[in-house]
Design a protein around this motif. Structure first.
Motif, mmCIF file in Angstrom:
data_model
loop_
_atom_site.group_PDB
_atom_site.id
_atom_site.type_symbol
_atom_site.label_atom_id
_atom_site.label_comp_id
_atom_site.label_asym_id
_atom_site.label_seq_id
_atom_site.Cartn_x
_atom_site.Cartn_y
_atom_site.Cartn_z
ATOM 1 N N ASP A 94 29.774 36.413 50.516
ATOM 2 C CA ASP A 94 30.454 36.958 51.689
ATOM 3 C C ASP A 94 31.161 38.256 51.305
ATOM 4 O O ASP A 94 32.130 38.238 50.559
ATOM 5 C CB ASP A 94 31.471 35.935 52.215
ATOM 6 N N PRO A 95 30.686 39.401 51.802
ATOM 7 C CA PRO A 95 31.314 40.662 51.395
ATOM 8 C C PRO A 95 32.792 40.724 51.758
ATOM 9 O O PRO A 95 33.550 41.439 51.106
ATOM 10 C CB PRO A 95 30.507 41.739 52.130
ATOM 11 N N ASP A 96 33.216 39.973 52.780
ATOM 12 C CA ASP A 96 34.644 39.995 53.117
ATOM 13 C C ASP A 96 35.496 39.369 52.022
ATOM 14 O O ASP A 96 36.695 39.620 51.933
ATOM 15 C CB ASP A 96 34.897 39.276 54.438
ATOM 16 N N ASP A 97 34.876 38.521 51.194
ATOM 17 C CA ASP A 97 35.618 37.965 50.061
ATOM 18 C C ASP A 97 35.717 38.981 48.944
ATOM 19 O O ASP A 97 36.671 39.008 48.180
ATOM 20 C CB ASP A 97 34.908 36.721 49.507
ATOM 21 N N GLN A 98 34.693 39.814 48.846
ATOM 22 C CA GLN A 98 34.637 40.751 47.728
ATOM 23 C C GLN A 98 35.450 42.011 48.008
ATOM 24 O O GLN A 98 36.026 42.588 47.105
ATOM 25 C CB GLN A 98 33.179 41.122 47.455
ATOM 26 N N LEU A 99 35.462 42.412 49.268
ATOM 27 C CA LEU A 99 36.145 43.664 49.618
ATOM 28 C C LEU A 99 37.527 43.328 50.149
ATOM 29 O O LEU A 99 37.670 42.919 51.280
ATOM 30 C CB LEU A 99 35.342 44.415 50.676
ATOM 31 N N ARG B 157 44.485 44.182 54.904
ATOM 32 C CA ARG B 157 43.033 44.070 54.860
ATOM 33 C C ARG B 157 42.534 42.892 55.707
ATOM 34 O O ARG B 157 41.519 42.987 56.370
ATOM 35 C CB ARG B 157 42.577 43.906 53.403
ATOM 36 N N TYR B 158 43.240 41.762 55.662
ATOM 37 C CA TYR B 158 42.666 40.550 56.233
ATOM 38 C C TYR B 158 43.147 40.209 57.626
ATOM 39 O O TYR B 158 42.606 39.317 58.260
ATOM 40 C CB TYR B 158 42.879 39.369 55.285
ATOM 41 N N ILE B 159 44.144 40.949 58.134
ATOM 42 C CA ILE B 159 44.665 40.601 59.457
ATOM 43 C C ILE B 159 43.553 40.729 60.510
ATOM 44 O O ILE B 159 43.417 39.899 61.401
ATOM 45 C CB ILE B 159 45.907 41.462 59.803
ATOM 46 N N ASP B 160 42.706 41.762 60.362
ATOM 47 C CA ASP B 160 41.620 41.956 61.322
ATOM 48 C C ASP B 160 40.545 40.891 61.168
ATOM 49 O O ASP B 160 39.982 40.408 62.148
ATOM 50 C CB ASP B 160 40.986 43.336 61.136
ATOM 51 N N VAL B 161 40.250 40.532 59.902
ATOM 52 C CA VAL B 161 39.256 39.480 59.655
ATOM 53 C C VAL B 161 39.719 38.181 60.294
ATOM 54 O O VAL B 161 38.960 37.465 60.948
ATOM 55 C CB VAL B 161 39.061 39.287 58.137
ATOM 56 N N ALA B 166 39.715 34.093 64.684
ATOM 57 C CA ALA B 166 40.396 33.417 65.784
ATOM 58 C C ALA B 166 39.672 33.696 67.098
ATOM 59 O O ALA B 166 39.511 32.798 67.937
ATOM 60 C CB ALA B 166 41.847 33.877 65.867
ATOM 61 N N ARG B 167 39.202 34.951 67.266
ATOM 62 C CA ARG B 167 38.523 35.296 68.515
ATOM 63 C C ARG B 167 37.209 34.535 68.644
ATOM 64 O O ARG B 167 36.893 34.004 69.702
ATOM 65 C CB ARG B 167 38.287 36.805 68.567
ATOM 66 N N ARG B 168 36.455 34.458 67.532
ATOM 67 C CA ARG B 168 35.190 33.725 67.584
ATOM 68 C C ARG B 168 35.412 32.247 67.904
ATOM 69 O O ARG B 168 34.671 31.653 68.678
ATOM 70 C CB ARG B 168 34.450 33.857 66.249
ATOM 71 N N ARG B 199 40.643 27.771 56.746
ATOM 72 C CA ARG B 199 39.659 28.806 56.436
ATOM 73 C C ARG B 199 40.283 29.915 55.609
ATOM 74 O O ARG B 199 39.679 30.408 54.650
ATOM 75 C CB ARG B 199 39.163 29.442 57.737
ATOM 76 N N SER B 200 41.489 30.337 56.002
ATOM 77 C CA SER B 200 42.138 31.427 55.283
ATOM 78 C C SER B 200 42.458 31.003 53.862
ATOM 79 O O SER B 200 42.336 31.780 52.922
ATOM 80 C CB SER B 200 43.439 31.836 55.974
ATOM 81 N N TYR B 201 42.857 29.736 53.739
ATOM 82 C CA TYR B 201 43.197 29.217 52.421
ATOM 83 C C TYR B 201 41.967 29.255 51.521
ATOM 84 O O TYR B 201 42.018 29.720 50.383
ATOM 85 C CB TYR B 201 43.699 27.787 52.590
ATOM 86 N N GLU B 202 40.826 28.785 52.060
ATOM 87 C CA GLU B 202 39.595 28.793 51.273
ATOM 88 C C GLU B 202 39.148 30.210 50.972
ATOM 89 O O GLU B 202 38.673 30.509 49.876
ATOM 90 C CB GLU B 202 38.490 28.035 52.017
#
Lengths: 260, 254
Positions: A94-99, B157-161, B166-168, B199-202
């Motif tokens: 998963d690139p989101d894990d890498q980046l 970095r991850y707030i958007d992810v 959450a949206r999905r 999910r975020s934890y993993e």
């Protein structure tokens, strides 16, 4: 220079059991010569990812040895492990894990910066790695705003920037649309590094890797020419490997030979 | 840097305030806020002076007043508390339009309102002229402990992810006929929040593995450290110096 006789990767009698006692690897032997491209095939749960995480010493402790270009992976020896992690570049699925850095350039710089590269040389490394995957125009972009295929390419660049001796890819073609999949194949083919590619995408393995290894229930079940392994119906069925509908490995290999 | 950060508090202008180094701006705003907070609330002229400073600053930074005021409404819930004070306060009282108001309470309310508004406006100006990424860089250069700046970097970095996740999940819920019109239907939402956490934890674990694989040993590499030129420090010192001047003048004149 690397001695021709020294394998890029030498795994010998590697064992590993999960904390709950379930055996994941039961004596894996694998040798990869410098410059070789090898596909690691096997059904889900065969131990592929576990094996990959042994290559740079993240998992260890089950017995057996791993050597990268002659340097043994010695858990606990921090300088040696740092060097191993520079030599073995793992691109995760998963690139989101890498980046994880705010911009593409910072992320690509992360690995080399950890190994002490600074200043102008660091910039040069970033430029070189991004150019190798055709993402130079996106260096100041936010990873989140790139397409999935672009993020996968940047993930490859983050590892290339460390100038690894062996590039390990976990499911490089997963979730890519056919065009991105082909673009990535072209990039991977152009890279002058040793390649170990974990994949379920058998045509991709055939396209990129002359040699394949099948891992099942923690053991190497087969090791040989990709086209020959994929054409062996009994072997394939025995290890829950299936070719896509209508795919003929012999014909594909022939057309590949014509092309090159 | 920070191209493409679409952030509601950031205003992309090529102003001179935008070009200042982030650490310089952070220090200036912090000092300004301290001066405002320590000014006694009865020095009314001083607050007028501060407001004028903010207005000049906004003009220099080319931030429109309306844009600023709209975002300053975040302050309202806090100001609501201040409205109660004149009625509930003790001590001497005055009659105004038939209402009995406490003078002490009026001063308290003015204190909260004036200082709060000035603080919010100064912070908004900082946010409008500095990207999130630069703010973190600035804090890093001001030697804020790296554990805080690392957490902020990852959040950025991850707030958007996370929002995408959450949206999905919400779309998947809605697609299966979920329509939370009643209170007892929020259970699915609560469970969704829980699984988002898992999910975020993993993901955190996977990110850590990927970082360790690239040689992470507990410190993020320091970005190239170019010191902010003295000229920038001098320029941004104008704000805290002017405000301190106003405070002193107000103290002497009254």
């Amino acid at each position: 220079m690397i001695d021709v006789a020294t394998p890029a990767l030498n795994v010998s009698r590697l064992h590993y059991a999960y904390p709950d006692g379930r055996a994941a690897l039961r004596g894996v032997d694998l040798t990869i010569a410098p410059g070789e491209r090898v596909a690691l095939l096997g059904p889900n749960g065969a131990g592929k990812t576990t094996l990959v995480l042994h290559l740079n010493g993240i998992l260890h402790g089950g017995g057996g040895t791993v050597e990268v270009s002659g340097l043994p992976v010695t858990p606990g020896d921090r300088p040696a492990i740092a060097e191993i992690r520079r030599r073995v570049g793992i691109v995760f699925q998963d690139p989101d894990d890498q980046l994880f850095m705010p911009t593409v350039a910072e992320d690509v710089a992360f690995g080399p910066a950890n190994s002490g590269v600074r200043g102008a040389e660091l910039d040069a490394r970033v430029d070189e790695a991004l150019a190798a995957v055709g993402m130079s125009d996106h260096r100041d972009h936010v990873p989140h705003h790139l397409s999935f295929g672009q993020r996968r390419r940047v993930a490859v660049a983050t590892v290339l920037a460390m100038r690894p001796e062996i590039l390990v890819l976990d499911e490089p073609s997963s979730n890519l649309d056919p065009a991105s999949r082909r673009e990535l194949a072209e990039i991977l083919e152009s890279l002058p590094v040793t390649l170990l590619m974990v994949t379920h995408d058998l045509p991709y393995a055939l396209e990129l890797c002359p040699r394949s290894v099948i891992l099942d229930t923690g053991r190497i079940a087969a090791d040989g020419e990709t086209a020959a392994l994929l054409s062996d119906r009994e072997l394939m069925r025995g290890h829950r490997l299936e070719l896509p509908f209508g795919f003929d490995p012999a014909a594909a290999a022939a057309s590949r030979a014509d092309r090159s | 840097m920070g191209a493409g950060h679409a952030h509601p508090l950031y205003l992309d202008r090529a102003g001179r305030v935008h070009r200042l180094a982030p650490e310089v701006k952070i220090v200036a705003v912090l000092l300004f806020t301290i001066v405002v907070v320590v000014t006694p609330p009865t020095r009314f002229w001083a607050f007028a002076g501060y407001a004028l400073l903010i207005a000049v600053l906004a003009a220099t930074a080319r931030v429109p007043a309306f844009w600023l005021l709209k975002r300053a409404t975040i302050e309202l819930p806090f100001v609501l508390l201040a409205v109660v004070l004149p009625f509930a306060g003790h001590g001497e009282r005055v009659e105004w339009l038939g209402l009995s108001l406490s003078i002490e309470g009026l001063h308290g309310a003015w204190n909260i309102f004036a200082k709060g508004t000035l603080g919010v406006l100064a912070s908004l100006l900082l946010a409008a002229t500095t990207t999130m990424r630069d703010l973190i860089l600035g804090l890093d250069r001001l030697r804020v402990p790296s554990v805080f700046t690392q957490i902020a970097t990852f959040m950025l970095r991850y707030i958007d992810v996370l929002a995408d996740d959450a949206r999905r999940m919400r779309i998947a819920r809605l697609s299966r006929g979920y329509d939370p019109r009643f209170l007892w239907q929020v259970k699915a939402f609560a469970v969704g929040v829980g699984s988002l956490f898992l999910r975020s934890y993993e993901r955190g674990e996977r990110v850590y593995l990927a970082m360790v694989s690239r040689g992470y040993t507990g410190r993020l590499p320091q970005p190239a450290h170019d010191r902010a030129p003295a000229r920038q420090w001098a320029m941004s010192a104008a704000l805290p110096l002017a405000s301190a001047g106003i405070a002193v003048a107000a103290a002497v004149l009254t």
